[in-house]
Each structure stands twice: as structure tokens, then as C-alpha cells.
Write a protein that holds these residues in place. Structure first.
Motif, mmCIF file in Angstrom:
data_model
loop_
_atom_site.group_PDB
_atom_site.id
_atom_site.type_symbol
_atom_site.label_atom_id
_atom_site.label_comp_id
_atom_site.label_asym_id
_atom_site.label_seq_id
_atom_site.Cartn_x
_atom_site.Cartn_y
_atom_site.Cartn_z
ATOM 1 N N THR A 169 146.379 68.278 -20.093
ATOM 2 C CA THR A 169 145.757 66.975 -19.887
ATOM 3 C C THR A 169 146.738 66.114 -19.103
ATOM 4 O O THR A 169 147.942 66.126 -19.381
ATOM 5 C CB THR A 169 145.409 66.289 -21.225
ATOM 6 O OG1 THR A 169 146.572 66.239 -22.053
ATOM 7 C CG2 THR A 169 144.303 67.036 -21.945
ATOM 8 N N TYR A 173 146.436 60.529 -20.375
ATOM 9 C CA TYR A 173 145.147 60.952 -20.951
ATOM 10 C C TYR A 173 144.919 60.297 -22.308
ATOM 11 O O TYR A 173 143.810 59.863 -22.616
ATOM 12 C CB TYR A 173 145.127 62.472 -21.086
ATOM 13 C CG TYR A 173 143.874 63.014 -21.744
ATOM 14 C CD1 TYR A 173 142.767 63.360 -20.982
ATOM 15 C CD2 TYR A 173 143.800 63.189 -23.127
ATOM 16 C CE1 TYR A 173 141.615 63.859 -21.573
ATOM 17 C CE2 TYR A 173 142.650 63.682 -23.731
ATOM 18 C CZ TYR A 173 141.568 64.011 -22.950
ATOM 19 O OH TYR A 173 140.424 64.497 -23.541
ATOM 20 N N LYS A 180 136.997 59.997 -17.855
ATOM 21 C CA LYS A 180 136.626 61.410 -17.988
ATOM 22 C C LYS A 180 137.127 62.176 -16.769
ATOM 23 O O LYS A 180 137.251 61.625 -15.680
ATOM 24 C CB LYS A 180 135.114 61.531 -18.128
ATOM 25 C CG LYS A 180 134.621 60.864 -19.407
ATOM 26 C CD LYS A 180 133.159 61.157 -19.658
ATOM 27 C CE LYS A 180 132.780 60.643 -21.049
ATOM 28 N NZ LYS A 180 131.397 61.010 -21.402
ATOM 29 N N TYR A 181 137.420 63.455 -16.971
ATOM 30 C CA TYR A 181 138.103 64.232 -15.945
ATOM 31 C C TYR A 181 137.327 65.507 -15.586
ATOM 32 O O TYR A 181 136.684 66.114 -16.447
ATOM 33 C CB TYR A 181 139.487 64.652 -16.440
ATOM 34 C CG TYR A 181 140.398 63.493 -16.744
ATOM 35 C CD1 TYR A 181 141.269 62.993 -15.782
ATOM 36 C CD2 TYR A 181 140.401 62.889 -18.002
ATOM 37 C CE1 TYR A 181 142.121 61.926 -16.059
ATOM 38 C CE2 TYR A 181 141.248 61.816 -18.285
ATOM 39 C CZ TYR A 181 142.100 61.343 -17.308
ATOM 40 O OH TYR A 181 142.932 60.286 -17.590
ATOM 41 N N PRO A 182 137.463 65.942 -14.335
ATOM 42 C CA PRO A 182 136.989 67.289 -13.983
ATOM 43 C C PRO A 182 137.927 68.345 -14.577
ATOM 44 O O PRO A 182 139.026 68.012 -15.030
ATOM 45 C CB PRO A 182 137.062 67.302 -12.453
ATOM 46 C CG PRO A 182 137.665 66.019 -12.011
ATOM 47 C CD PRO A 182 138.050 65.217 -13.207
ATOM 48 N N VAL A 183 137.486 69.587 -14.564
ATOM 49 C CA VAL A 183 138.251 70.664 -15.207
ATOM 50 C C VAL A 183 138.372 71.881 -14.297
ATOM 51 O O VAL A 183 137.371 72.348 -13.733
ATOM 52 C CB VAL A 183 137.579 71.128 -16.528
ATOM 53 C CG1 VAL A 183 138.468 72.145 -17.240
ATOM 54 C CG2 VAL A 183 137.283 69.951 -17.439
ATOM 55 N N LYS A 217 143.795 63.480 -7.429
ATOM 56 C CA LYS A 217 143.190 62.777 -8.548
ATOM 57 C C LYS A 217 143.388 63.645 -9.780
ATOM 58 O O LYS A 217 143.209 64.858 -9.720
ATOM 59 C CB LYS A 217 141.694 62.565 -8.292
ATOM 60 C CG LYS A 217 141.404 61.286 -7.499
ATOM 61 C CD LYS A 217 139.941 61.166 -7.145
ATOM 62 C CE LYS A 217 139.024 61.193 -8.362
ATOM 63 N NZ LYS A 217 137.595 61.110 -7.963
ATOM 64 N N PHE A 219 143.156 65.913 -12.987
ATOM 65 C CA PHE A 219 142.127 66.725 -13.649
ATOM 66 C C PHE A 219 142.753 67.532 -14.768
ATOM 67 O O PHE A 219 143.984 67.601 -14.885
ATOM 68 C CB PHE A 219 141.364 67.595 -12.645
ATOM 69 C CG PHE A 219 142.197 68.530 -11.804
ATOM 70 C CD1 PHE A 219 142.574 69.779 -12.284
ATOM 71 C CD2 PHE A 219 142.589 68.171 -10.510
ATOM 72 C CE1 PHE A 219 143.321 70.641 -11.497
ATOM 73 C CE2 PHE A 219 143.346 69.028 -9.715
ATOM 74 C CZ PHE A 219 143.710 70.267 -10.204
ATOM 75 N N THR A 262 135.771 65.351 -20.605
ATOM 76 C CA THR A 262 135.473 66.033 -19.350
ATOM 77 C C THR A 262 134.210 65.446 -18.716
ATOM 78 O O THR A 262 133.372 64.855 -19.399
ATOM 79 C CB THR A 262 135.211 67.530 -19.599
ATOM 80 O OG1 THR A 262 134.078 67.643 -20.482
ATOM 81 C CG2 THR A 262 136.406 68.196 -20.257
ATOM 82 N N SER A 268 132.088 69.073 -11.205
ATOM 83 C CA SER A 268 133.381 68.688 -11.768
ATOM 84 C C SER A 268 134.025 69.871 -12.486
ATOM 85 O O SER A 268 134.846 69.705 -13.381
ATOM 86 C CB SER A 268 133.210 67.520 -12.735
ATOM 87 O OG SER A 268 132.683 66.411 -12.045
ATOM 88 N N ARG A 269 133.626 71.067 -12.062
ATOM 89 C CA ARG A 269 134.179 72.270 -12.698
ATOM 90 C C ARG A 269 134.600 73.268 -11.625
ATOM 91 O O ARG A 269 133.805 73.579 -10.724
ATOM 92 C CB ARG A 269 133.144 72.891 -13.635
ATOM 93 C CG ARG A 269 133.742 73.336 -14.952
ATOM 94 C CD ARG A 269 132.709 73.939 -15.872
ATOM 95 N NE ARG A 269 132.069 72.983 -16.752
ATOM 96 C CZ ARG A 269 130.762 72.785 -16.845
ATOM 97 N NH1 ARG A 269 129.924 73.484 -16.075
ATOM 98 N NH2 ARG A 269 130.275 71.909 -17.674
ATOM 99 N N PHE A 371 137.450 68.928 -6.353
ATOM 100 C CA PHE A 371 136.691 67.766 -6.843
ATOM 101 C C PHE A 371 136.653 66.626 -5.825
ATOM 102 O O PHE A 371 136.735 65.462 -6.179
ATOM 103 C CB PHE A 371 137.269 67.294 -8.189
ATOM 104 C CG PHE A 371 137.530 68.432 -9.136
ATOM 105 C CD1 PHE A 371 136.495 69.273 -9.513
ATOM 106 C CD2 PHE A 371 138.810 68.684 -9.624
ATOM 107 C CE1 PHE A 371 136.725 70.342 -10.378
ATOM 108 C CE2 PHE A 371 139.043 69.751 -10.491
ATOM 109 C CZ PHE A 371 138.005 70.578 -10.863
#
Lengths: 373, 373
Positions: A169, A173, A180-183, A217, A219, A262, A268-269, A371
Motif C-alpha cells: 500500500t 494509505y 481509493k487506488y488501482p491495483v 500516481k 497504486f 481499491t 483500475s486493474r 492506469f
């Protein structure tokens, strides 16, 4: 103290990694320093400014001591017995930059060098050595905000156990409770496991540094065991993707989406993997076009445009390898994909083989491309 | 598959750990099974139902192979060469229940057993073996919700680096974004580091299981390096607490309180440690009466009521050790504290010495007593 914190593999069977340049060697410069991966207080193994590695093993009554690292195919480096009963030896030439696995043969048995830390590769915990690289700054431990790496035990009904994953993370975080974050789902290679990317790969430090410099950014990265070692080394052709695909798609992704902040959608994946993890990535992304939008194969094969049914679902295809692998294949495949209208990028790591320096650099190249759309 | 997830020290210099009962031995029962800490696919070391350990080392050309585990002071277990070139041997008697460190002497050099995982103890990564215990259920990996163990790199101006800590957050920590938790700062012993409590100590599994059974209110555990190994083994009397105290009080606690959902006050903060970590706990809690309210010494000395200036600031004093250590000292000290009006509890782990089974059990006893008032 720094060493303690930078604890930070492979188709080894398939990759005859040529670690040493085969040119005329200059005289050895005696400026050897301890490898940064040594255990606390240990002087050996050492590395000099020419990238030669020197080993020292204490085994006074042994008849033969040999280190697996050295000229490929010639049995590594044979150590000689010194007067004080220790065994010492230096590689015949410079090593490639970056991280290398090795082990020590003592009187016919395979052991680890007690001087250095162990890293999981070749289906065993191996000794590791770090050869300073000209570009090591991007994976160095710096005085920047650091993300956390979490060990997660997630329920896996399909394999009837709790399985382990590591989740990176980004810095902040925990403080900012809303973002919220992409993964990125990031896979290791054959012989390795879920510890590889944050130990020898330094994925967390690469991310921390890029985030601190504003290059990406933030993630989340999720790393789990790809079950690639559950086949006998000789039987890798019999590897079936389905059990791991079930774990990843039906069990791990829902766990991560439920337990971390997420962004829950395909754009976002991302999924990427090195070596056999790349082969897994290819199969799983193609089987699941609505789960991932970003694909990365790191020394792990290629996509052809014909593989992909719906072009609109793919935001990025990233293909990479070391210059000592087959860079033309990667470059040509990216070209073919671009001509077919894909956002495809190739990257070749200069002067490296099928080893982690190629993959550290690949992650560094891949991360800013993810992303974006 | 289970082994992969249960990866789960010591004043070794001071503790002549008596691992073996010195009674007449019965015949060896041939029901040996691989130790649960073995590397993937490895058969040896093995343990039988009598708690004998059996070792097998491949080193066909070696002259002598010896395992450090066995009768204390007699040099461990000597292996014998079999016809196939492997070295095998069985301990002369039953081992104590729980986790043991060991190493292998091959022709005079000290190495690890390639069959098993490594654990940091004795200022080196050592081999580990697990002897099944009658009460192993409390630290078993079960199908219950699991907390996460986070690797944290926190800024440490006083030591001019980023330092590592591991933070256990209870199950559901990420989902429920509002609850705040008390924190236990938990220290390893001499020769160990911040990996010990969640690897060989299984602190995370002990917590997961107790929380699942409703035996405790969830809390956070923070584990960092106590700098106990930064003195030469012989010079432990020269150990100064100040550098670590500064890291803990001025750097780590503020980082944890800023980055995790903690309850920020002394009544929601505990400190405990094993062995030399207990000595650190004693000094630091006494030096900082407004930081911690709950104190725990696990095989790590005692408090006398005279040590404590303001009784009202201490909510609990927990003292423990193994029955093979000096249990009377712990019991008497708790009695003295109780008579002086303290909430003091002693615990003696039956049949264990200065080893991790004592401390696993101690954590299991301590956890329900924390943060009650």
C-alpha cells in the motif's frame, strides 16, 4: 545499519544465464566491499568496483568448496583453501549488475553461504548477492515516505486453506482514509514465491521512490504465490493454469477489493508477471478480458494481436526482457501489436539476462504507464 | 500446502537450554513425519510421536556432520554416513515441545540444514524445527478471519535511516474504518530481530485464534528491532538502552499513532518483551511511566515493587518463564508485587525452557489481561 532494511527468479531451469562477460579480463582491483545483502556483521561475500564477487567459506576440514556463481556452464567458482582453513575464491570475471541467486557446494552437498541473506528461488531458499548497478538509485532505500507491505492470509475454499499474499500500500494509505487506488497483480517466476517481488525485487522501494518523485500516481500491488512450483521441474509443460486462476480471480481479488480501498473495475486493474508469471499473466488476462485492462509480460513471452478478441478492452500491453535474452522477439511483438492498433510498449534492459535486475527495471518502466486512461 | 503458511531467541548465550529429558529412553517409534517448518517438498528433518528429531544431510564427501540440536553441552547430534552418501542421525532423546533453532556443522563449518526454513536467532539466520506440542491448537493456522502483518519502514532521525517494524492489525481492521485500537509493543530477545515474533513466535496466529474465539478484545501489535545485537556477544553488559529508547518513544510510537488507528493514551499502550527484550521493557517502562500502563516480562527478569514510583500508573505487571528456567523467581516477584498492591500475574510454561514455546504460551496468557481497565 542500512543492510538490515534492504532485505528487500526464474525459469532458471530454462535460462542458462550468462553472468560473465567473456572478454579478456583486466587485473583485479582490490577494493572489495561487503555485498549489501550480507547478514549483520558479515564481511563476505564481497564485490569490487569491477563487479567481481569474492567468497569466503569457513569449513576447515572440507575437501572441496564451490560457489554456483560464475561462468555459466562451467560449474561456477571453485574456492581454494587458505592457510587459516577458510576457503576463498573470486569470480573469473565481472558479474552482471543487480541481484543473483547462488549456493555453495561443500563436499558434494548443496548449502547456503552463511554470510548472506536467503531469497526464495529455484524452489529453495538460496543465497543472494547484490552487484551494485549504475542505476541502483531507483531501487535504493531513501529518506522518503514509505509504503507498507502487508502479509495477508486470505481464505481459499478452492484449495482448502488460507493462502498468503503480500500487499503493497502506498505511503499515506493509512492516513488518508478516503482515497481509493488501482491495483497491480504482480507475479513471480518459476521456482520463486510471493516473497520475491518485495525481497529481491524491491517492488516497494521502487514504488516509494517513484511516488516521492511524482513520477507515478500511487497504486496498490498484490503479490501471491502462482503455484508454479507445484509441478516437478521436468514437468512444467503439464502445468495447468486453472487452479491458480480460480484462486486469483475468485478468491484473492474479491478479498483485496473487500479489505483494501481499491477502485473496483477492470480499468483500475493490471496484471503482470515475470518469466512463468508472464505466461500466467498472458493466459489469465486472455481468459478474463473483463477483469484486467493492463497487461505486462516481463521476460515472460509475448502477445500477438490475434490472441486478443476485443481490442477495446485492452488499455496497455507491456513486453520486456533483458538484452541478454531475446530482445528482438519482444520488440517485434510490440511493433506488431502497435500496427494492429494496440497501445503496446516494449522495453529491453541493457546488459542483463533472465534475472531480477531486468525485472526491477521493467517494473520501473511499467509503473508510469499503468492506469493512465 | 499448509507448511507454506506457517512460517510463521534468546539470551542463547546465557541459557544452556536443556532440550532433552535425561531419563532412560524407550525404543524409537518409527512414525517420523516431516517437520512442519520444512522447505517445500523437503522430507527432512522429521519428528516422531515421541518428539525425537531425525536429520538427513546430503554431503557425500564430508568427513563429519553434526547437528547442534540434542543433549545440551554434548555437541548436539552426530550424524552417521549412510551407504548412499547421505548423513543421518536421530536425537538421543525427546525434544521439548515447540520451536527450536539449530545449525549443522559440516567439516568444521557452520551451515544451515537445506531441508528447513530459516529463522533469525543467535545473530544469524538459523535452521528451525517444530516439535508438535499438546497445546499447538492455539497457534495453529485455522480457517478463521486473519489479521495482516505489515512491514513498515519508519523514519528514524536519531539513527539516520529508515527502520523496519512489523505491525499486526486485527481481522477486519481495513473494513471497519472507524474503530481505534490499543497497541502492544512487543520485543524479541538477544540474537533475534523484528521478524521473530511473527515467524517463530506466530504472534499473528495466536491473536487471530483468540479473537475468533472471543477471548480477547482486538488490539494492534508492533514489533521492531531492539538493537540488542549491536553489541558484541561478550559485551552485553555494555548495552545502553538510550538509543533504542529514543527510537521507540520518539520515533516509532509517533509513527504508529499517526499511521494506524490507535487509541493514543497510556492506558491503551502496553510493552512486553522476551529475554533481553524483557530487560528493555523493564527499563523503558520505568523510564517512561506516562507512556505505557501494561508491562510484560517474558523470561526477561522481574519488577520489584520498589522499582515503581507511582503505583497508580501501572495497570498490570505480567511475569513469565518456562518451568525449566527459574519459575520460583517469577512467582515470588509476582507475589511481592501483589502484596504491595499491584495487579501482578505470573505464568510458568510447563516443560519448556528459554525457548519460543515459553513465549508463545506467555503471549497467549498475557493477551486477555491487556487493556482491561
Amino acid at each position: 545499519m542500512k543492510n538490515r532494511f534492504i532485505k528487500i527468479a526464474l525459469f532458471t531451469a530454462l535460462a542458462g544465464s550468462a553472468c560473465l562477460a567473456q572478454t579478456q579480463q583486466p587485473a583485479i582491483i582490490e577494493d572489495f566491499k561487503p555485498s549489501t545483502l550480507n547478514q549483520p556483521g558479515q564481511e563476505y561475500p564481497m564485490v569490487n568496483s569491477q563487479r567481481y564477487a569474492r567468497f569466503k567459506i569457513v569449513a576447515p576440514a572440507a575437501d572441496s568448496v564451490r560457489v554456483s556463481l560464475g561462468l555459466g556452464g562451467r560449474g561456477g567458482t571453485k574456492l581454494s583453501k587458505a592457510e587459516d582453513g577458510t576457503w576463498m575464491g573470486t569470480t573469473e570475471g565481472p558479474m552482471d549488475e543487480g541481484f543473483h541467486y547462488y549456493n555453495v557446494r561443500i563436499d558434494g552437498g548443496k548449502f547456503n553461504d552463511p554470510g548472506t541473506l536467503n531469497y526464495y528461488g529455484s524452489v529453495r531458499w538460496e543465497s543472494g548477492i547484490e552487484i551494485p548497478a549504475h542505476d541502483q538509485d531507483f531501487y535504493a532505500l531513501k529518506n522518503v515516505p514509505h509504503g507498507h507491505v502487508q502479509q495477508v492470509l486470505f481464505p481459499s475454499p478452492s484449495t482448502n486453506t488460507s493462502r498468503r499474499a503480500f500487499v503493497y500500500t502506498p505511503p499515506g494509505y493509512e492516513k488518508d482514509k478516503k482515497t481509493k487506488y488501482p491495483v497491480l497483480y504482480l507475479q513471480h517466476g518459476w521456482g520463486e514465491d510471493e516473497t520475491a517481488w518485495s525481497n529481491q525485487g524491491r517492488a516497494n522501494l521502487i514504488m516509494d521512490n517513484m511516488i516521492a518523485e511524482g513520477k507515478i500516481k500511487p497504486f496498490i500491488i498484490v503479490m501471491t504465490y502462482g503455484m508454479t512450483n507445484d509441478v516437478k521441474p521436468g514437468g512444467i509443460r503439464n502445468f495447468k493454469i486453472e487452479p491458480f486462476q480460480t484462486v486469483l480471480i475468485n478468491e484473492l481479488i474479491p478479498y483485496v477489493d473487500a479489505n483494501f480501498r481499491t477502485i473496483v473495475n477492470k480499468d483500475s486493474r493490471a496484471m503482470a508477471g515475470l518469466s512463468m508469471g508472464g505466461m500466467e499473466t498472458k493466459t489469465i488476462t486472455l481468459n478474463n478480458p473483463d477483469v484486467f485492462s493492463y497487461y505486462g509480460l516481463l521476460s515472460g513471452g509475448i502477445y500477438a494481436s490475434a490472441d486478443i478478441k476485443d481490442k477495446s478492452k485492452v488499455k496497455l500491453i507491456f513486453l520486456s526482457c533483458g538484452s541478454k535474452e531475446r530482445p528482438d522477439g519482444v520488440r517485434k511483438a510490440a511493433e506488431e501489436l502497435k500496427n494492429a492498433g494496440f497501445n503496446a510498449v516494449s522495453y529491453v534492459s541493457e546488459g542483463t539476462a533472465h534475472e531480477f535486475q531486468t525485472w526491477r527495471r521493467s517494473l520501473y518502466q511499467l509503473a508510469p504507464l499503468l492506469f493512465k486512461k
